[in-house]
Enzyme design. Structure first.
Site, short mmCIF file in Angstrom:
data_model
loop_
_atom_site.label_atom_id
_atom_site.label_comp_id
_atom_site.label_asym_id
_atom_site.label_seq_id
_atom_site.Cartn_x
_atom_site.Cartn_y
_atom_site.Cartn_z
N LYS A 155 0.85 -1.18 0.00
CA LYS A 155 0.00 0.00 0.00
C LYS A 155 0.88 1.23 0.00
CE LYS A 155 -3.18 2.72 2.88
NZ LYS A 155 -3.93 2.82 4.15
N GLU A 193 -9.00 12.22 12.33
CA GLU A 193 -8.26 11.03 12.79
C GLU A 193 -7.42 11.31 14.03
OE1 GLU A 193 -5.53 7.38 11.06
OE2 GLU A 193 -6.21 8.97 9.73
#
Length: 419
Positions: free
Chosen positions: A181, A226
């Site tokens: 990723k 977040e």
């Protein structure tokens, strides 16, 4: 690497003969909204749902660069605390001696990471308000926001076409096994009019995204959904976000969008890399660590996110800054494996991220604190240049145009705040 403490009247190393900070916190009557109390050009803020801390002035500035910037900050902060005189009868998170901080994403960034102790801190939590003065006797007063202004943010060093090409290159690297990723970002640029009041941007973000952390530290302004890490009396928590989709146009399509996200193999894979990196970073520091069995869908005004909550008990006396150093960068903002993902980011992104996607938050004298990931943000330079950033996680199965659309959705909060 560089670390220094800058005090009114001179510069000195905080670990060697630095002037001691005299800190006093007192309860205050309801102080009203925090944002009007801030400096219009250089605000200091970290709030969520109207609660948190706001700072005015600087009693102390610590600056750091290089690969050990966060570790150096943790050590320097311990030294500052050791010489401080602190009176804090309130005893809530954010009272007493605190520093607001923001750290560069990359160890090779030219951006300076900072810890700033405001001269005056105004805070509110759980219905209690307070004022903390650090080597100061002043009391901030609210002032009217400056004139309205609007600016356009236009493509910067990476155009939309360049971003799509970079996603294609990332997909090829994933297929070749170089990375699993990678998180790619792109930038937008604009310029503030002379005398622009940054509090207007913060007010728009705080009102539009109340469940996010609205922050301002050393020219970095934004509203992040977040939580990187929160430490409070030995308890550590984090909220991991990875995987997202746009909101629907009506109730039915919105529900369909959330269900599609929750069952998307691509997004679930992306999320798994992020949660695994957070758990791996925290396990050495926590005797008990739990995470959501399955990610849940988190609703924001413009996006659905896949989210997981993590909670644990610290077992080694780590401070919030120690944990920030251990966790950053997570797979949610870099990729996996970390080193390979960072190398690919360096190859494909034609700009320095600065403090975008780095840790932003605060730390107190006990080492407790609350840190978010600096997302949905822009950096405002001393000359008025505005650089906004947004990114997307690329995994096997990613589609370049969909990733470009994701960055457009993630730009929306900061772009609209400047309009």
């Amino acid at each position: 690497m560089r670390s220094r403490g800058e005090y009114a009247g001179g510069v000195s190393d905080p670990a060697v003969g630095a002037p001691a900070l005299v800190v006093e916190t007192v309860r205050a009557d309801d102080i009203g909204p925090l944002i009007p109390l801030l400096d219009s050009r250089d605000p200091l803020l970290f709030i969520r749902r109207g609660e948190g801390v706001a700072g005015v002035g600087e009693a102390l500035r610590l600056e750091f660069t290089g690969p050990n910037r966060i570790q150096d900050a943790a050590a320097a902060w311990r030294a500052v605390v050791a010489t401080a005189s602190i009176t804090d009868p309130v005893g809530l998170p954010g009272t007493g001696l605190i520093a607001l901080g923001s750290f560069a994403f990359s160890e090779s960034s030219k951006a300076t990471s900072v810890l700033i102790v405001p001269s005056v801190i105004i805070g509110r939590r759980d219905g209690t308000s307070w004022i903390t003065r650090v080597n100061s006797t002043s009391t901030p007063t609210a002032t009217a926001l400056g004139h309205e202004y609007r600016i356009s943010l236009l493509p910067g060093a990476m155009s939309a076409d360049d971003f799509v090409a970079a996603v294609d290159s990332s997909i090829a690297a994933i297929a070749a096994g170089t990375v699993s990723k990678v998180v790619l970002a792109r930038d937008l640029l604009g310029r503030l009019p002379e005398g622009a009041d940054l509090r207007r941007v913060l007010k728009t973000l705080a009102l539009g995204y109340p469940d996010c952390f609205t922050y301002a530290v050393n020219g970095l302004v934004g509203s992040s959904p977040e939580t990187l890490v929160r430490v409070d009396h030995g308890t550590v928590t984090a909220r991991v976000l990875a995987g997202s989709t746009g909101r629907g146009a009506d109730a039915d399509s919105d529900s369909d969008a959330a269900i599609a996200l929750a069952t998307s193999t691509k997004d679930l894979d992306e999320h798994q890399y992020a949660i695994a990196s957070v758990l791996g970073a925290l396990r050495p520091h926590s005797s008990v660590l739990t995470a959501s069995d399955q990610p849940f869908t988190l609703k924001l005004p413009n996006l659905w996110h896949l989210a997981s909550d993590v909670e644990g008990t610290l077992s080694d006396g780590s401070t919030s800054l120690d944990l920030v150093a251990a966790m950053h960068p997570t797979a949610a903002v870099a990729g996996a494996p970390t080193r390979a993902a960072l190398a690919l980011i360096d190859d494909l992104e034609p700009f320095d991220r600065g403090r975008y996607a780095g840790p932003v938050g605060w730390v107190d004298a006990n080492g407790d604190g609350e840190w978010a990931v600096a997302l949905r943000c822009a950096h405002v330079s001393s000359t008025g240049t505005v650089t906004a950033y947004a990114g997307a996680g690329i995994v096997s199965g990613s589609e370049p145009q969909r990733e470009l659309a994701e960055t457009r959705m993630k730009f929306r909060p900061i772009v609209e705040a400047f309009k």
